[in-house]
Scaffold this active site. Structure first.
Site, PDB file in Angstrom:
ATOM      1  N   CYS A 110     -99.142  45.054 -16.569  1.00 13.19           N
ATOM      2  CA  CYS A 110     -99.211  45.048 -15.165  1.00 13.19           C
ATOM      3  C   CYS A 110    -100.777  45.067 -14.789  1.00 13.19           C
ATOM      4  CB  CYS A 110     -98.343  46.250 -14.570  1.00 13.19           C
ATOM      5  SG  CYS A 110     -98.036  46.112 -12.848  1.00 13.19           S
ATOM      6  N   HIS A 204     -92.750  46.971 -16.024  1.00  8.73           N
ATOM      7  CA  HIS A 204     -92.975  47.918 -16.784  1.00  8.73           C
ATOM      8  C   HIS A 204     -91.741  48.392 -17.648  1.00  8.73           C
ATOM      9  CE1 HIS A 204     -96.700  49.931 -15.040  1.00  8.73           C
ATOM     10  NE2 HIS A 204     -96.319  49.237 -13.805  1.00  8.73           N
ATOM     11  N   GLU A 206     -91.992  49.449 -20.373  1.00  5.48           N
ATOM     12  CA  GLU A 206     -91.901  50.791 -21.267  1.00  5.48           C
ATOM     13  C   GLU A 206     -91.182  51.873 -20.417  1.00  5.48           C
ATOM     14  OE1 GLU A 206     -94.982  51.387 -18.161  1.00  5.48           O
ATOM     15  OE2 GLU A 206     -94.553  49.856 -19.189  1.00  5.48           O
TER      16      GLU A 206
END
Length: 267
Positions: A110, A204, A206
């Site tokens: 990001c 994102h 994760e």
């Protein structure tokens, strides 16, 4: 094989949750990893380092970084701020120079991808119109070969959460970069350098099941006077239902990355 030595510059607000999330996804491949989490020292140049930061992260050690097998720079909720106005930007730029010269496997997430692409290639980021935030779970299309996307089906879902991204026309000018996946509306999901050293992930991936919900609640707690949109296609506050629609993609992507790091170590 010895554990893979991986550094992570954690510049997210929720540092403990971020550590936990990356520790989880980086162990998906079940290959031993030695994870080292850092904070930029210049971020606290005129104030004490908060105890909760000092207990979770080490001050960035640029000499130590040279010895790593891989390195990650996380996202940060500062994409609306000009790079020059970020207190620790010079430290990040020094880090980026060292990473490119010494570390064979890089993953920029990001905002981390925005600052890396700006430093390496001079690509500018741009905020979305009218302060719009790309926020929710969206389908993504694979547009170029990428070893990190092997095994992921076209149209895969992923969580996006940002107020800015790179200018597509500037990315297209860089012959050393290839966009590899994007949303149906052509917002970036991933790109990579053609030599394979740099991987850029703008979603994102994760995040766990509650990542977008937690981000929304953190924002409204910090600024209750502002209006924030709920994440699209994700958390329903009326039922508190939170689908984890990107779980399989998360597992495949990070397994591919760790396997790539291990493969490069053995070559």
């Amino acid at each position: 094989m010895r554990p893979l030595k991986i550094g992570i510059l954690n510049v997210m607000h929720d540092k403990e949750a971020t550590n936990h999330r990356f520790s989880h996804v980086l162990q998906i491949a079940q290959i031993p990893v030695d994870l080292n989490y850092y904070y930029p020292k210049l971020h606290y140049q005129n104030r004490p380092v908060p105890k909760e930061v000092a207990s979770l992260l080490q001050p960035l050690n640029l000499q130590q970084v040279k010895t790593f097998d891989a390195f990650i720079i996380t996202g940060a909720p500062i994409e609306q701020i000009e790079f020059a106005d970020i207190t620790y930007i010079q430290e990040v730029r020094e880090l980026l120079a060292i990473l490119r010269a010494n570390v064979p496997n890089l993953l920029f997430v990001c905002w981390g991808g925005m600052v890396a692409a700006n430093y390496y290639y001079g690509i500018n980021k741009a905020t979305f119109n009218n302060g719009h935030k790309l926020f929710g779970v969206f389908p993504n299309q694979i547009v170029a070969p990428d070893p990190l996307l092997n095994g992921i089906a076209d149209g895969f879902l992923a969580p996006h959460a940002r107020y800015a991204e790179l200018k597509h026309q500037e990315v297209a000018k860089i012959s050393d970069l290839a966009v590899t996946a994007q949303t149906d509306n052509e917002q970036l999901f991933s790109m990579r350098s053609l030599n394979g050293q740099e991987n850029y992930l703008f979603a994102h991936l994760e995040y766990d099941r509650y990542g977008l919900r937690d981000e929304y609640q953190r924002e409204i707690a910090a600024h209750p006077e502002r209006f924030y949109k709920l994440p699209l296609n994700d958390w329903n506050p009326q039922t508190d239902q939170t689908p984890f629609s990107w779980q399989e993609t998360q597992q495949i992507y990070y397994r591919n990355w760790i396997n790539l790091v291990a493969q490069n170590l053995n070559n």
